[in-house]
Scaffold this motif. Structure first.
Motif, PDB file in Angstrom:
ATOM      1  N   ALA A  47       0.844  -1.240   0.070  1.00 17.53           N
ATOM      2  CA  ALA A  47       0.003  -0.099   0.002  1.00 17.53           C
ATOM      3  C   ALA A  47       0.863   1.347   0.015  1.00 17.53           C
ATOM      4  CB  ALA A  47      -0.908  -0.109   1.144  1.00 17.53           C
ATOM      5  N   VAL A  48       1.845   1.261   0.836  1.00 20.90           N
ATOM      6  CA  VAL A  48       2.870   2.252   0.921  1.00 20.90           C
ATOM      7  C   VAL A  48       3.503   2.467  -0.552  1.00 20.90           C
ATOM      8  CG1 VAL A  48       5.090   3.042   1.770  1.00 20.90           C
ATOM      9  CG2 VAL A  48       3.342   2.129   3.222  1.00 20.90           C
ATOM     10  N   ARG A  49       3.834   1.465  -1.398  1.00 23.03           N
ATOM     11  CA  ARG A  49       4.438   1.584  -2.700  1.00 23.03           C
ATOM     12  C   ARG A  49       3.359   2.172  -3.751  1.00 23.03           C
ATOM     13  NH1 ARG A  49       8.613  -3.048  -3.708  1.00 23.03           N
ATOM     14  NH2 ARG A  49       9.963  -2.612  -1.902  1.00 23.03           N
ATOM     15  N   TYR A  74       1.704  -5.697  -8.620  1.00 21.49           N
ATOM     16  CA  TYR A  74       0.513  -5.352  -7.791  1.00 21.49           C
ATOM     17  C   TYR A  74       0.351  -3.797  -7.763  1.00 21.49           C
ATOM     18  CZ  TYR A  74      -2.117  -3.820  -4.092  1.00 21.49           C
ATOM     19  OH  TYR A  74      -3.305  -2.869  -3.405  1.00 21.49           O
ATOM     20  N   VAL A  75       1.566  -3.192  -7.540  1.00 21.25           N
ATOM     21  CA  VAL A  75       1.771  -1.899  -7.507  1.00 21.25           C
ATOM     22  C   VAL A  75       1.158  -1.027  -8.932  1.00 21.25           C
ATOM     23  CG1 VAL A  75       3.308   0.241  -7.277  1.00 21.25           C
ATOM     24  CG2 VAL A  75       3.670  -1.583  -5.746  1.00 21.25           C
ATOM     25  N   SER A  76       1.615  -1.733  -9.937  1.00 21.22           N
ATOM     26  CA  SER A  76       1.291  -1.078 -11.353  1.00 21.22           C
ATOM     27  C   SER A  76      -0.422  -1.302 -11.606  1.00 21.22           C
ATOM     28  CB  SER A  76       2.098  -1.733 -12.286  1.00 21.22           C
ATOM     29  OG  SER A  76       3.269  -1.355 -12.358  1.00 21.22           O
ATOM     30  N   ALA A  77      -0.616  -2.444 -11.205  1.00 18.51           N
ATOM     31  CA  ALA A  77      -2.131  -2.706 -11.378  1.00 18.51           C
ATOM     32  C   ALA A  77      -3.132  -2.088 -10.608  1.00 18.51           C
ATOM     33  CB  ALA A  77      -2.439  -4.533 -11.100  1.00 18.51           C
ATOM     34  N   TYR A  96      -4.070 -11.200  -5.307  1.00 24.82           N
ATOM     35  CA  TYR A  96      -4.858 -12.127  -4.796  1.00 24.82           C
ATOM     36  C   TYR A  96      -4.351 -12.673  -3.340  1.00 24.82           C
ATOM     37  CZ  TYR A  96      -6.586 -11.878  -9.554  1.00 24.82           C
ATOM     38  OH  TYR A  96      -7.063 -11.366 -10.872  1.00 24.82           O
ATOM     39  N   PHE A  97      -3.411 -12.055  -2.878  1.00 20.96           N
ATOM     40  CA  PHE A  97      -2.795 -12.418  -1.487  1.00 20.96           C
ATOM     41  C   PHE A  97      -3.375 -11.349  -0.582  1.00 20.96           C
ATOM     42  CE2 PHE A  97       0.691 -13.577  -4.389  1.00 20.96           C
ATOM     43  CZ  PHE A  97       0.568 -15.046  -4.423  1.00 20.96           C
ATOM     44  N   ALA A  98      -3.320 -11.490   0.770  1.00 20.09           N
ATOM     45  CA  ALA A  98      -3.747 -10.753   1.772  1.00 20.09           C
ATOM     46  C   ALA A  98      -2.804  -9.560   1.674  1.00 20.09           C
ATOM     47  CB  ALA A  98      -3.677 -11.564   3.189  1.00 20.09           C
ATOM     48  N   GLY A  99      -3.600  -8.168   1.864  1.00 21.01           N
ATOM     49  CA  GLY A  99      -2.857  -7.050   1.561  1.00 21.01           C
ATOM     50  C   GLY A  99      -2.745  -6.727   0.145  1.00 21.01           C
TER      51      GLY A  99
END
Length: 177
Positions: A47-49, A74-77, A96-99
């Motif tokens: 989330a920070v990234r 994930y950051v890009s998506a 699709y992982f926690a967080g």
């Protein structure tokens, strides 16, 4: 202002100019794109990234492409819709992982997912699921999580991807996966 821009997002345990990013940045530059690869090593919190990328708010005058590997995928998506990216290029994305919950919708006009069959960090099923749910092009290679043995596949694939993105927006509807 930059006309065409690729913003790379590296994985959790790598840096902004790792092997894949350096190779793909060279492809982008040779095709006339500007490149940016922020340093996310200050945090392992996804989330920070994402917040860091959104704060950068890259807004080229032409198309924006977000390219990420692993956590960077994930950051890009996650930032794709907010930044109105025209393209999303994901390599072994951590999803699709926690967080790692994606805001909806994540539907760039063009999306490619590359994943390794032998990835023991992020199972290949993750890449397959994202590609299926988002109607993305999917390329699965005989490689591990780093995709280091697949640079000869990644380079021309990314070049073709950027060529497609550089077409006028109305052409993207007929570009295929």
């Amino acid at each position: 202002m930059t006309e065409k821009l690729v913003v790379f997002a590296h994985g959790r345990d790598s840096g902004p100019w790792g092997t894949k990013i350096t190779a793909l940045a060279q492809i982008a530059r040779s095709a006339g794109w500007s490149v940016m690869s922020p340093d996310y090593t200050g945090s392992t919190d996804p989330a920070v990234r994402v917040a860091q990328l959104l704060e950068l708010a890259p807004r080229p005058s032409g198309p924006l492409v977000l390219a990420g590997s692993s956590m960077g995928g994930y950051v890009s998506a996650a930032a794709c819709s907010a930044l109105q990216a025209r393209g999303l290029f994901l390599m072994a994305p951590a999803l699709y992982f926690a967080g790692y919950t994606l805001p909806e919708p994540v539907h760039p006009p063009r999306c490619t997912v590359v994943h390794g069959w032998r990835d023991t960090v992020i199972p290949v099923e993750v890449g397959i699921r994202f590609a299926r749910e988002h109607r993305a092009e999917l390329v699965v290679v005989d490689d591990t999580h780093t995709l280091a043995a697949s640079l000869d596949v990644l380079r021309p694939l990314f070049h073709r991807f950027l060529d497609t993105i550089a077409r006028p927006a109305q052409d993207l509807d007929h570009a295929g996966p």
